[in-house]
Design a protein around this motif. Sequence first.
Motif, PDB file in Angstrom:
ATOM      1  N   ASP A 245      48.255  30.673   5.435  1.00  0.00           N
ATOM      2  CA  ASP A 245      47.647  31.166   6.669  1.00  0.00           C
ATOM      3  C   ASP A 245      48.701  31.931   7.468  1.00  0.00           C
ATOM      4  O   ASP A 245      49.891  31.869   7.161  1.00  0.00           O
ATOM      5  N   GLY A 246      48.275  32.651   8.501  1.00  0.00           N
ATOM      6  CA  GLY A 246      49.260  33.428   9.246  1.00  0.00           C
ATOM      7  C   GLY A 246      48.696  34.052  10.501  1.00  0.00           C
ATOM      8  O   GLY A 246      47.866  33.470  11.193  1.00  0.00           O
TER       9      GLY A 246
ATOM     10  N   HIS B  69      50.611  28.278   8.716  1.00  0.00           N
ATOM     11  CA  HIS B  69      50.020  27.777   9.961  1.00  0.00           C
ATOM     12  C   HIS B  69      50.278  26.289  10.072  1.00  0.00           C
ATOM     13  O   HIS B  69      49.940  25.512   9.174  1.00  0.00           O
ATOM     14  N   LEU B  70      50.880  25.904  11.185  1.00  0.00           N
ATOM     15  CA  LEU B  70      51.275  24.533  11.449  1.00  0.00           C
ATOM     16  C   LEU B  70      50.358  23.960  12.519  1.00  0.00           C
ATOM     17  O   LEU B  70      50.342  24.440  13.656  1.00  0.00           O
ATOM     18  N   LYS B  71      49.577  22.951  12.163  1.00  0.00           N
ATOM     19  CA  LYS B  71      48.707  22.305  13.139  1.00  0.00           C
ATOM     20  C   LYS B  71      49.349  20.986  13.548  1.00  0.00           C
ATOM     21  O   LYS B  71      49.519  20.084  12.725  1.00  0.00           O
ATOM     22  N   LEU B  72      49.700  20.886  14.815  1.00  0.00           N
ATOM     23  CA  LEU B  72      50.492  19.769  15.313  1.00  0.00           C
ATOM     24  C   LEU B  72      49.604  18.639  15.827  1.00  0.00           C
ATOM     25  O   LEU B  72      48.545  18.880  16.417  1.00  0.00           O
ATOM     26  N   ALA B  73      50.078  17.415  15.624  1.00  0.00           N
ATOM     27  CA  ALA B  73      49.419  16.222  16.158  1.00  0.00           C
ATOM     28  C   ALA B  73      50.286  15.651  17.272  1.00  0.00           C
ATOM     29  O   ALA B  73      51.476  15.419  17.078  1.00  0.00           O
TER      30      ALA B  73
ATOM     31  N   MET C 177      60.394  30.766  15.746  1.00  0.00           N
ATOM     32  CA  MET C 177      59.169  30.239  15.147  1.00  0.00           C
ATOM     33  C   MET C 177      58.893  30.874  13.792  1.00  0.00           C
ATOM     34  O   MET C 177      58.532  32.050  13.714  1.00  0.00           O
ATOM     35  N   ASN C 178      59.025  30.100  12.745  1.00  0.00           N
ATOM     36  CA  ASN C 178      58.747  30.618  11.404  1.00  0.00           C
ATOM     37  C   ASN C 178      57.384  30.163  10.893  1.00  0.00           C
ATOM     38  O   ASN C 178      57.143  30.091   9.689  1.00  0.00           O
ATOM     39  N   ALA C 179      56.469  29.870  11.821  1.00  0.00           N
ATOM     40  CA  ALA C 179      55.082  29.557  11.481  1.00  0.00           C
ATOM     41  C   ALA C 179      54.221  29.798  12.716  1.00  0.00           C
ATOM     42  O   ALA C 179      54.679  29.643  13.846  1.00  0.00           O
ATOM     43  N   SER C 180      52.964  30.179  12.475  1.00  0.00           N
ATOM     44  CA  SER C 180      51.988  30.210  13.558  1.00  0.00           C
ATOM     45  C   SER C 180      51.541  28.779  13.804  1.00  0.00           C
ATOM     46  O   SER C 180      51.505  27.964  12.870  1.00  0.00           O
TER      47      SER C 180
END
Length: 378
Positions: free
Chosen positions: A145-146, A90-94, A237-240
């Motif tokens: 995460d996923g 899981h990628l949380k972007l800023a 996309m290789n991440a949520s």
Amino acid sequence: MSPWIDSEVIVMGAGIVGASAALALARRGRSLTLLERGFCGAQSSGVNYGGVRRQGRSLAQLPLSQRAHQIWGELPALIGIDGEYLRSGHLKLARSEADFVALQAYEAASRDHGLDLQLLDRSTLRARYPWVGEIAVGASYCADDGHANPRLVSPAFARAARQSGARVIEQAGDSRVEHDGQRFILHTQSGLRLRAPWLLNCAGAWAADLAAQFGEPVPMESGHPAMLVTEPLPWVMNASTGVEGGGIYARQVARGNCVLGGGRGFALDAYRARPGQSAVLAILRNAVELYPFLAGAQAIRTWSGTEGYLPDHEPVIGASTTQAGLLHGFGFAGAGFQIGPAVGEALAELVCDGASRQPIEAFSIRRFQVRHDLASNH
């Protein structure tokens, strides 16, 4: 008049929390009835985005979330399917430096909880995830995460509960609830009569009505998330993903479709909602900014649901303070899918053992009684 249906426990609401509680109780040999107004997993548990993330939760939720992470890893053995569960990361972007500072602060605060977050600056983010738009200045990554398919997972918990011995009743309609001093008495709109000494209030966005009936009002509001899915696209996309500060979230499934959400829809009536054209257009506009490869992609379906939100964005989990035998599990503010199996397990432990293995005191309904009492005294 129908005969009485007697059991040790009645679970009201067959979303992922209620169905998980029913499964945990059935596996421990308790007789129970899982009662659903409509169809199992058909409300917010079945129409949510499908994110299975620990990252971004409040610190108080992380022990339960970590336990849920273990349960998700055992999904096929537990419910008979994998539910398209994928630990994609899981990628949380800023989108700003201030947002990146917030991600850094969260990584430091949550370090003792075992999330193993990785902070990615702009250059590292670009190198690893070239499909992310230039607006992102950094990110926080949680490798384990996923995401999963809620339309498969949530009903499967109810099926597994039935296979483990639970009585599952769907299309019961609304229920009238009373307590005779020893047991809860339920009369359903469909004409059934049920009795049990334990009642689990897992009725999602409608759970506040039952809490208020037993003298525990909570200021819960309904929200209607807007979501859409695109046509199948080349795999990118290789991440949520999510975004610090909210606004949009996106993932891509194996078939190539991208699932996106953000913003709010509107209610058609007490049980149905729609995303609304403006919300869908806002999702598409924000999506292209964050995920440029989506430019020109066609949305093939949109939908919404009804979720319960409390002012502090924390759920209510645990025993009633006014009625013995009544347990609550509701108010997950659109973030109950991942944590749901652990909450259900905790409620089952309260019934069977008198205590939960995970800390849940922070989620007691008592916190709203204190505020209500203070307001009443002014």
